[in-house]
Write an enzyme that holds these catalytic residues in place. Structure first.
Site: not given
Length: 807
Positions: A570-572, A575, A568
Site C-alpha cells: 500500500p505504499d502510494h 503516502g 508495491v
C-alpha cells in the site's frame, strides 16, 4: 468529550454514492462534520439481503444523517439552505443527472460562491467515457492493476475488494483539501472533478510513478503477459502455513546466505544484487524451502528477526482479527457500526496527537438528524477557517500553487516517502529532501549509476535536495535550524529512529511549537510488531491481503498461487493517507496555534481497506458475492474484459445484448458461460463498449503502455511529458490529481541530484558564511552533489519554480 481533531468546524455535505462515500468517511474521521444526505426512505444501498450493508455502514460511520427529497421543491430549497452553510459538497451525480436536478457544480456555486464542490464519478465529467459506469473490478481492469495480477499464462486475478475503492477515496480527499486551502487563500470557491479511473491509474500503483526496490530485478520492457513475479517477494511453505521473505539489501542476503549454511554455488559476490538472485530463483528458492519446511511461522519470523532478515507469516482473515498487535494498537476495535450491529471493525487510518482518528459514532439511521442538525451561520464558518487561514495561506497572485509558502523537510525514503513529499511539492510547497549520500535512498538505485532513474524522477519532481549527515552533531544542529522555519517534518524510518537522532516530536516542538511531524512506518510506533522490519510485501502478508489476493484455481498449499508480487501496495496510498492527515493538521493549526504528530502505519491502510471482508468474518460470515462478475477472455492474445453484472437488472440487460431472453431464468453458472462465450468472440474494447452502452459495468484490461493511448485519458490530458537532464529521453507522467476550475497543473521541475541544492539552501535558509559552508563540506557534514560520471545526452528543461523565501 472527544479530543479535538484537525478538521473540527469544517462542514461537508455528502451527496455521493457508492465508493465515493469513503472520501467523506476519512474526512469525518479527521473531525469534519459530514452530513450524509439521503432520499426519503434512505439510500437503497443501506441494506443487503435484508440486513445492514456492512460496506455502507463502514463508508458512513462518523457522519450525521438527514433525508431530503431532491425531487420536491421544498427539498431543493432545504438543500440550498444547507449549501449556504457548507464548506464542501461531495457529489457523484452523473453529468446529466446533475444538470437535470439543478445540482451541477455551477448551480451549487451560484448558491454559495465560497463552496468547494468535489465531483467523484467513475470517469469524470468530461471525455468519451463520461457516461460509463464502473465498479471496483472495472476500475481494476482499466486502471492498470489487473494486467500485473496473476500468474503468466493464466487468467488475471482481481485483487481483494476494498483496496481500489479506498484508492479513489483518499485521492478525492486530498484533492478536496487542496481545493479548500485554495479557498482559504482567495475566499473563492473551487470545483474539483475527480475521475475514479484516473485515481486508480495515478494513485494505486502507477505504471508511470515511483516504484519499489524490486524494480531493480525486473526487465526493462514490460511483459505482455503477467510478470513473472513469484521471485520478487517469495512465499515458502512451513509447518503451519506459509511465510514470505524480502531479500533486498546486501546485508539481508548475506544473513540469509549464512542461515542456509553458506552454499558454495551462491558464494559469488554477484548474488549480492537483487537482479542476480531473481535470475537464480529456480536454484535458490528450493534451498530456502527445504530450510523452512519443518519450522513454524513464529519460529521463522523470530529467527529472521534475530538475523535481520525480513520474514513474515501469511495470515488468514480470521487470524488477522485475533492478532494481538492490531488489538493493542486500536487498528481493530469492537464497536457499534450501525444501529444494533456490534462487531469487530477497523477503526481508522491514522493517529493524530497520540489519539486514533477513527470510528467514533456508528453510521446514522435514516433521517436521524433531520431535527437535530446543528445550525451553522456562514459567518461562524468564516471565523474558524478563512480568516485564520489567511495567516498561513496568504494570497497567491502568481498562482504558484495552493500550498506555496509551506515548507516541508522531507526525510522520507522509497515509495511512501517519495509520494508524500511529491503531493506537497506539486501543489507549490517548498519540499526539501534531506538525504545522506552515505545511506542513499533506495529509490535512487539505477542500472547506469547515474543517480536518477524514471522512478526517482517521477517520485521527486518539484523538490530540492539538501545533502546533510544528521548523525553528526553539526548536521543535526543545521537541521534544527531549518525546523525553526518549517511547517512539516516527514519521515518513514523504523520506529525510534527520529528519537535516536534527537529529532522526536517533543524535541522538534521545543524548537518550533507549530511544527507538524509525520511519522510513518510499516506496523506503527506502538504494539508488539513495532520493531518488525517493514516492507510492503510483509505488510500485505501480515494483514490478510496476500491470502485474499491469490489464484483461487490453485490449491491453498501452492505458494505460487499468491498473486501480489508485482505491486508495491500500500505504499502510494499510505503516502496519500499521511499527506491528507498532515494537510488537515496544517488547516487545524490555524485554529489551535499548535503543531501535532501524525502517525501512520502501513498495516492500518490494509486493515481499513479490507474492512468489509474483516467485518463480515468477525460476524462469522463471508462477504456476499452476489450476481455475476469476473474476468472474461476476449478475442486476441491474452485479452480480457471485466464484466460486473451483480445487479439483477444487469442480467436482464445481458439477455437483451446477447439476444437470449431466457437468460434471467438461467443459473448463475449458465450466465457466466454465456458471458464467456460472448466476450470470446469480441475484442475487449468492443465488448466493454457494447456492454456499457447497455448500462452494464464493464471494462477492458488495459496494460500500462495502453493507458497512454486510451482515448478517455488522452481527451482529459491525463498524462504530460516530463524531461530530465539525466534521463536519456522524456518520460510520461501524471498531469494532475484532479481537474480543478482554477488551480493550475503542477509544474514539472526535475527531481534533484543528491545534494543538488545544498549550497543554495545553506546560503538562503541557514545563512552560513562561505568559510563555514566549505568547512562543513570538507567534513562531509554537508554534501553538495558529486558530478555524475555517466554522460547522458541532456534534454531541454523547463524553468524551475522559484524557491520559497523564508517565512
Amino acid at each position: 468529550m472527544r479530543a479535538e481533531l484537525p478538521l473540527d468546524g469544517l462542514r461537508i455535505l455528502d451527496l455521493s454514492h457508492g465508493v465515493a462515500q469513503s472520501c467523506g468517511r476519512y474526512l469525518a474521521d479527521l473531525g469534519a462534520e459530514v452530513v450524509r444526505v439521503e432520499p426519503p426512505g434512505g439510500d437503497p444501498a443501506r441494506r443487503s439481503r435484508g440486513a445492514v450493508s456492512v460496506p455502507w455502514a463502514l463508508r458512513n460511520a462518523n457522519k450525521l444523517g438527514i433525508t431530503v427529497d431532491l425531487d420536491a421543491v421544498e427539498g431543493q430549497e432545504r438543500l440550498r439552505d444547507l449549501v449556504r452553510s457548507a464548506d464542501v459538497v461531495l457529489e457523484s451525480f452523473s453529468p446529466a443527472e446533475a444538470v437535470e436536478r439543478g445540482l451541477a457544480p455551477d448551480d451549487l456555486l451560484a448558491v454559495n460562491p465560497t463552496l468547494v464542490v468535489t465531483s467523484i464519478t467513475p470517469f469524470g465529467r468530461t471525455g468519451p467515457y463520461r457516461d460509463w459506469s464502473a465498479t471496483e473490478p472495472v476500475l481494476t481492469a482499466m486502471g492498470g492493476v489487473l494486467c500485473r495480477s496473476g500468474l503468466p499464462g493464466r487468467q488475471p486475478v482481481l485483487p481483494p475488494a476494498g483496496i481500489v475503492e479506498q484508492t479513489v477515496a483518499v485521492h478525492a480527499a486530498w484533492a478536496t483539501l487542496v481545493a479548500y486551502v485554495k479557498r482559504l487563500r482567495t475566499g473563492v470557491g473551487e470545483t474539483v472533478d475527480v475521475a475514479a479511473f484516473e485515481a486508480v491509474v495515478h494513485g494505486f500503483d502507477p505504471g508511470f510513478g515511483a516504484q519499489g526496490s524490486a524494480a531493480a530485478g525486473r526487465a526493462e520492457s514490460f511483459p505482455r503477459d503477467r510478470p513473472e513475479a513469484a521471485s520478487f517477494y517469495p512465499f515458502f511453505p512451513c509447518a503451519d502455513g506459509h511465510v514470505r521473505i524480502c531479500l533486498l539489501a546486501k546485508r539481508q542476503w548475506r544473513a540469509m546466505f549464512e542461515w542456509l549454511g553458506e552454499p558454495t554455488e551462491f558464494a559469488d559476490p554477484r548474488y549480492d544484487t537483487v537482479a542476480a538472485r531473481f535470475q537464480a530463483a529456480d536454484r535458490l528458492h528450493p534451498l530456502i524451502a527445504a530450510l523452512f519446511a519443518d519450522k513454524t511461522r513464529d519460529e521463522l519470523v523470530a529467527e529472521g528477526s534475530a538475523r535481520a532478515i525480513p520474514v513474515s507469516g501469511v495470515l488468514t482473515v480470521d487470524e488477522v482479527l485475533e492478532t494481538p498487535h492490531f488489538l493493542e494498537t486500536g487498528s481493530l476495535i469492537d464497536a457499534e457500526l450501525a444501529d444494533g450491529l456490534h462487531t469487530r471493525v477497523p477503526s481508522g487510518y491514522v493517529s493524530v496527537g497520540g489519539m486514533r482518528a477513527g470510528l467514533r459514532n456508528r453510521a446514522p439511521n435514516v433521517g436521524e438528524h433531520n431535527d437535530t442538525l446543528p445550525d451553522r451561520s456562514r459567518a461562524a464558518g468564516e471565523d474558524q477557517h478563512r480568516s485564520a487561514g489567511a495567516t498561513m495561506f496568504p494570497p497567491d497572485p502568481e498562482r504558484t500553487g495552493p500550498l506555496a509558502g509551506m515548507r516541508v523537510l522531507d526525510l522520507g525514503v522509497i515509495v511512501v516517502g517519495a509520494e508524500f513529499g511529491r503531493l506537497f511539492a506539486d501543489q507549490g510547497a517548498d519540499v526539501i529532501k534531506v538525504e545522506n549520500t552515505t545511506f542513499p535512498d533506495g529509490l535512487r538505485q539505477t542500472r547506469s549509476g547515474s543517480g536518477i532513474n524514471p522512478s526517482f524522477a517521477w517520485g521527486h519532481r518539484n523538490k530540492r535536495s539538501l545533502g546533510l549527515d544528521l548523525r553528526r552533531p553539526e548536521g543535526a544542529r543545521l537541521f534544527r535550524q531549518l525546523v525553526a522555519h518549517a511547517d512539516v517534518v516527514a519521515a518513514n524510518f523504523k520506529p525510534g529512529t527520529l528519537e535516536a537522532l534527537g529529532l522526536s516530536f517533543d524535541d522538534l516542538t521545543e524548537i518550533n511549537p507549530r511544527i507538524i511531524v509525520s511519522d510513518s512506518s510499516a506496523f506503527g510506533a506502538r504494539g508488539r510488531w513495532s520493531t518488525r522490519m517493514g516492507y510492503g510485501p510483509l505488510v500485505r502478508s501480515s494483514c490478510g491481503v496476500s491470502v485474499l489476493w491469490r489464484d483461487s484455481q490453485l490449491t491453498e498449499e501452492d505458494p505460487s498461487a499468491y498473486c501480489d508480487g508485482s505491486t508495491v501496495y500500500p505504499d502510494h496510498i499510505a503516502g496519500h493517507v499521511s499527506a491528507i492527515a498532515v494537510l488537515a493538521a496544517v488547516i487545524g493549526r490555524e485554529r489551535t496555534g499548535r503543531g501535532t504528530l501524525v502517525e501512520t502505519a502501513q498495516a492500518d491502510i490494509a486493515i481499513v481497506h479490507l474492512g468489509p471482508t474483516l467485518t463480515a468474518a468477525a460476524q462469522g460470515a463471508e462477504a456476499p458475492q452476489e450476481g455475476v462478475y469476473g474476468v472474461f477472455p476476449c478475442a486476441g492474445d491474452d485479452e480480457w474484459c471485466v464484466v460486473d453484472a451483480r445487479d439483477p437488472a444487469h442480467v436482464d440487460r445481458l439477455a437483451q445484448v446477447f439476444g437470449e431472453p431466457d437468460l434471467p431464468r438461467a443459473s448463475s453458472g449458465a450466465v457466466v458461460d454465456a458471458v464467456r462465450s460472448w466476450t470470446a468472440r469480441r475484442t475487449s474494447a468492443d465488448a466493454a463498449a457494447m456492454l456499457q452502452q447497455a448500462g452494464i459495468p464493464a471494462g477492458p484490461m488495459l496494460r500500462l503502455p495502453e493507458q497512454l493511448m486510451d482515448p478517455h485519458l488522452m481527451a482529459r490530458n491525463s498524462f504530460q511529458t516530463m524531461a530530465h537532464p539525466h534521463l536519456k529521453q522524456p518520460v510520461p507522467t501524471n498531469a494532475r490529481i484532479a481537474h480543478f476550475s482554477t488551480i493550475p497543473d503542477p509544474q514539472l521541475n526535475p527531481a534533484p541530484l543528491a545534494g543538488e541544492h545544498t549550497r543554495e539552501i545553506c546560503a538562503t535558509l541557514l545563512d552560513l558564511t562561505s568559510e563555514e559552508l566549505e568547512r562543513l563540506v570538507a567534513d562531509n557534514v554537508l554534501q553538495p552533489p558529486v558530478i555524475d560520471p555517466v554522460t547522458i545526452e541532456s534534454v531541454p528543461m523547463p524553468p524551475r519554480r522559484p524557491a520559497q523565501t523564508p517565512r
